[in-house]
Motif scaffolding. Structure first.
Motif, PDB file in Angstrom:
ATOM      1  N   CYS A   1       0.868  -1.174   0.000  1.00 57.00           N
ATOM      2  CA  CYS A   1       0.000   0.000   0.000  1.00 57.00           C
ATOM      3  C   CYS A   1       0.904   1.222   0.000  1.00 57.00           C
ATOM      4  N   GLU A   2       0.929   1.937  -1.117  1.00 65.12           N
ATOM      5  CA  GLU A   2       1.825   3.076  -1.276  1.00 65.12           C
ATOM      6  C   GLU A   2       1.237   4.043  -2.294  1.00 65.12           C
ATOM      7  N   TYR A   3       1.169   5.324  -1.923  1.00 63.45           N
ATOM      8  CA  TYR A   3       0.530   6.309  -2.803  1.00 63.45           C
ATOM      9  C   TYR A   3       1.516   7.014  -3.726  1.00 63.45           C
ATOM     10  N   ASP A   4       2.798   7.089  -3.360  1.00 60.01           N
ATOM     11  CA  ASP A   4       3.778   7.827  -4.154  1.00 60.01           C
ATOM     12  C   ASP A   4       4.069   7.099  -5.466  1.00 60.01           C
ATOM     13  N   LYS A   5       3.926   7.831  -6.576  1.00 59.43           N
ATOM     14  CA  LYS A   5       4.049   7.208  -7.894  1.00 59.43           C
ATOM     15  C   LYS A   5       5.473   6.742  -8.169  1.00 59.43           C
ATOM     16  N   HIS A   6       6.460   7.502  -7.755  1.00 61.11           N
ATOM     17  CA  HIS A   6       7.840   7.075  -7.991  1.00 61.11           C
ATOM     18  C   HIS A   6       8.170   5.823  -7.172  1.00 61.11           C
ATOM     19  N   ALA A   7       7.712   5.799  -5.930  1.00 59.44           N
ATOM     20  CA  ALA A   7       7.928   4.608  -5.110  1.00 59.44           C
ATOM     21  C   ALA A   7       7.231   3.403  -5.716  1.00 59.44           C
ATOM     22  N   GLN A   8       6.063   3.608  -6.295  1.00 59.33           N
ATOM     23  CA  GLN A   8       5.357   2.505  -6.956  1.00 59.33           C
ATOM     24  C   GLN A   8       6.172   1.925  -8.111  1.00 59.33           C
ATOM     25  N   LYS A   9       6.873   2.789  -8.851  1.00 58.06           N
ATOM     26  CA  LYS A   9       7.724   2.296  -9.939  1.00 58.06           C
ATOM     27  C   LYS A   9       8.815   1.378  -9.405  1.00 58.06           C
ATOM     28  N   VAL A  10       9.395   1.755  -8.260  1.00 60.59           N
ATOM     29  CA  VAL A  10      10.426   0.910  -7.653  1.00 60.59           C
ATOM     30  C   VAL A  10       9.831  -0.429  -7.227  1.00 60.59           C
ATOM     31  N   LEU A  11       8.650  -0.387  -6.626  1.00 56.50           N
ATOM     32  CA  LEU A  11       8.011  -1.625  -6.187  1.00 56.50           C
ATOM     33  C   LEU A  11       7.674  -2.523  -7.372  1.00 56.50           C
ATOM     34  N   ARG A  12       7.178  -1.942  -8.453  1.00 57.19           N
ATOM     35  CA  ARG A  12       6.822  -2.745  -9.628  1.00 57.19           C
ATOM     36  C   ARG A  12       8.058  -3.365 -10.279  1.00 57.19           C
ATOM     37  N   LYS A  13       9.173  -2.660 -10.191  1.00 57.03           N
ATOM     38  CA  LYS A  13      10.404  -3.207 -10.759  1.00 57.03           C
ATOM     39  C   LYS A  13      10.849  -4.463 -10.015  1.00 57.03           C
ATOM     40  N   HIS A  14      10.785  -4.422  -8.692  1.00 53.44           N
ATOM     41  CA  HIS A  14      11.316  -5.525  -7.885  1.00 53.44           C
ATOM     42  C   HIS A  14      10.260  -6.559  -7.494  1.00 53.44           C
ATOM     43  N   TRP A  15       8.987  -6.165  -7.496  1.00 54.43           N
ATOM     44  CA  TRP A  15       7.893  -7.093  -7.194  1.00 54.43           C
ATOM     45  C   TRP A  15       6.831  -6.947  -8.292  1.00 54.43           C
ATOM     46  N   PRO A  16       7.131  -7.362  -9.500  1.00 48.52           N
ATOM     47  CA  PRO A  16       6.223  -7.100 -10.629  1.00 48.52           C
ATOM     48  C   PRO A  16       4.862  -7.771 -10.502  1.00 48.52           C
ATOM     49  N   ASP A  17       4.766  -8.845  -9.734  1.00 51.37           N
ATOM     50  CA  ASP A  17       3.519  -9.601  -9.648  1.00 51.37           C
ATOM     51  C   ASP A  17       2.739  -9.337  -8.370  1.00 51.37           C
ATOM     52  N   THR A  18       3.193  -8.379  -7.567  1.00 53.82           N
ATOM     53  CA  THR A  18       2.537  -8.105  -6.287  1.00 53.82           C
ATOM     54  C   THR A  18       1.617  -6.897  -6.404  1.00 53.82           C
ATOM     55  N   GLU A  19       0.422  -7.028  -5.863  1.00 55.35           N
ATOM     56  CA  GLU A  19      -0.573  -5.954  -5.931  1.00 55.35           C
ATOM     57  C   GLU A  19      -0.086  -4.713  -5.187  1.00 55.35           C
ATOM     58  N   ILE A  20      -0.326  -3.547  -5.773  1.00 54.01           N
ATOM     59  CA  ILE A  20      -0.030  -2.269  -5.139  1.00 54.01           C
ATOM     60  C   ILE A  20      -1.339  -1.491  -4.998  1.00 54.01           C
ATOM     61  N   ILE A  21      -1.671  -1.123  -3.777  1.00 53.58           N
ATOM     62  CA  ILE A  21      -2.896  -0.378  -3.489  1.00 53.58           C
ATOM     63  C   ILE A  21      -2.508   1.072  -3.230  1.00 53.58           C
ATOM     64  N   ASP A  22      -3.206   1.998  -3.890  1.00 52.60           N
ATOM     65  CA  ASP A  22      -2.832   3.414  -3.827  1.00 52.60           C
ATOM     66  C   ASP A  22      -3.161   4.068  -2.487  1.00 52.60           C
ATOM     67  N   ASP A  23      -4.348   3.842  -1.987  1.00 50.96           N
ATOM     68  CA  ASP A  23      -4.874   4.624  -0.873  1.00 50.96           C
ATOM     69  C   ASP A  23      -5.098   3.727   0.342  1.00 50.96           C
ATOM     70  N   VAL A  24      -4.474   4.091   1.466  1.00 56.40           N
ATOM     71  CA  VAL A  24      -4.615   3.281   2.672  1.00 56.40           C
ATOM     72  C   VAL A  24      -6.049   3.307   3.191  1.00 56.40           C
ATOM     73  N   ARG A  25      -6.770   4.387   2.916  1.00 63.51           N
ATOM     74  CA  ARG A  25      -8.169   4.462   3.357  1.00 63.51           C
ATOM     75  C   ARG A  25      -9.042   3.490   2.575  1.00 63.51           C
ATOM     76  N   GLU A  26      -8.792   3.386   1.273  1.00 60.94           N
ATOM     77  CA  GLU A  26      -9.524   2.415   0.466  1.00 60.94           C
ATOM     78  C   GLU A  26      -9.205   0.990   0.913  1.00 60.94           C
ATOM     79  N   LEU A  27      -7.941   0.749   1.229  1.00 55.47           N
ATOM     80  CA  LEU A  27      -7.567  -0.580   1.717  1.00 55.47           C
ATOM     81  C   LEU A  27      -8.272  -0.883   3.031  1.00 55.47           C
ATOM     82  N   ALA A  28      -8.356   0.109   3.913  1.00 55.59           N
ATOM     83  CA  ALA A  28      -9.019  -0.106   5.203  1.00 55.59           C
ATOM     84  C   ALA A  28     -10.479  -0.483   5.025  1.00 55.59           C
ATOM     85  N   ASN A  29     -11.105   0.043   3.974  1.00 47.75           N
ATOM     86  CA  ASN A  29     -12.516  -0.278   3.716  1.00 47.75           C
ATOM     87  C   ASN A  29     -12.697  -1.675   3.131  1.00 47.75           C
ATOM     88  N   ASP A  30     -11.613  -2.263   2.609  1.00 49.25           N
ATOM     89  CA  ASP A  30     -11.713  -3.553   1.930  1.00 49.25           C
ATOM     90  C   ASP A  30     -10.697  -4.556   2.458  1.00 49.25           C
TER      91      ASP A  30
END
Length: 318
Positions: free
Chosen positions: A28-57
């Motif tokens: 769960c990470e909102y920063d777009k640049h950090a998301q690029k790093v996560l996608r590079k090293h964990w390409p198959d792992t889900e990334i959720i943008d908003d912690v509030r949306e995650l809390a609801n689900d």
């Protein structure tokens, strides 16, 4: 692992690469640049943008997550800011708590700045206890993992109460039934804290890396023959500025960790820091330099998290 406020994935790197045996089910990470790093090293792992949306689900992760980790935003508590606490828009601990309550993991590991001890930490510990967790906190700086800078951080570690009772209720009913194994008892005096009641295990019981018993912070008591010396895993703050010292260069001497970086099975690859290259003070032509510096500044030190996650893994697996 469910990795919240992930940044560039420090907790997941520590759990998967340095310790092993952990698998990240989602970030769960909102920063777009950090998301690029996560996608590079964990390409198959889900990334959720908003912690509030995650809390609801978050209930969709219930039963598939053993541990929730996260360095919830430090700006509300940092001594470098105005310290507005729960009045700060960036105060997101309540959202992390909602996720913990929905997922009900066995373990929780949180990280924040040292200023959190004097603002907000009592609330975090009380919230966890009310939710059926027994929690303790530690101050472990980066230099305790032989980094070349101090970087004090407050680490909160919590274990669930299987009976669904608060930690203080369970302690009163059976003060011997602690959810920590001997690894944690040696390092935190949990049995003593249990006799006082978990409600009293607050900031005054936070481990202090500056104290003379700082070797205990990382879970290894010094042998009697070593107590008078400077050996052991934990570093002494007076050595921090001396970058030429043998300890800062990776020679830990005859301490508990041993010259081979081993301590009761702890992976040796977590022990060493590569020497920094001899480059000038100004780096020219580095792509995304500002983004990189910001992400490194926001990140945890994986080598410190690895110590905690290794002990949790050892305890969890019996």
């Amino acid at each position: 692992m469910l990795d919240l406020f992930s940044g560039i994935g420090g907790f997941s790197y520590a759990g998967e690469k340095l310790v092993g045996g952990y698998e990240t089910v989602a970030f769960c990470e909102y920063d777009k640049h950090a998301q690029k790093v996560l996608r590079k090293h964990w390409p198959d792992t889900e990334i959720i943008d908003d912690v509030r949306e995650l809390a609801n689900d978050a209930e969709r992760f219930r039963g598939s997550v053993d541990i929730i980790c996260g360095g919830y935003p430090c700006q509300p508590f940092s001594l470098a800011g105005v310290r507005r606490g729960d009045k700060d828009d960036r105060h997101l601990w309540p959202e992390m708590l909602r996720i913990i309550q929905a997922v009900r993991p066995t373990w929780v590991c949180g990280e924040n700045v040292a200023g959190h001890i004097s603002m907000g930490l009592d609330t975090v510990l009380s919230d966890l206890e009310a939710g059926g967790y027994q929690a303790r906190c530690f101050v472990i700086p980066a230099v305790a993992a032989d980094a070349h800078h101090r970087r004090d951080r407050c680490w909160v570690v919590a274990h669930s109460d299987d009976a669904g009772q608060s930690a203080s209720q369970r302690a009163r009913e059976d003060n011997r039934n602690q959810p920590w194994n001997d690894t944690w008892r040696r390092s935190t005096d949990v049995a003593d804290a249990g006799s006082r009641g978990s409600e009293n295990a607050r900031a005054e019981n936070v481990g202090n890396a500056d104290k003379s018993n700082s070797q205990r912070i990382n879970g290894w008591e010094p042998k009697p023959s070593e107590q008078g010396g400077r050996q052991g895993f934990a570093a002494r703050c007076e050595d921090v500025p001396n970058a030429s010292s043998p300890r800062l260069q990776g020679d830990v001497g005859q301490g508990q960790a041993g010259s081979q970086g081993k301590s009761e099975g702890y992976p040796a690859k977590c022990r060493w820091w590569e020497p920094e290259p001899a480059v000038g003070r100004v780096a020219n032509g580095v792509s995304g330099r500002v983004h990189r510096l910001r992400q490194l500044g926001n990140s945890i030190v994986p080598q410190v998290a690895a110590r905690i996650l290794w002990a949790i893994k050892k305890s969890h697996n019996g």
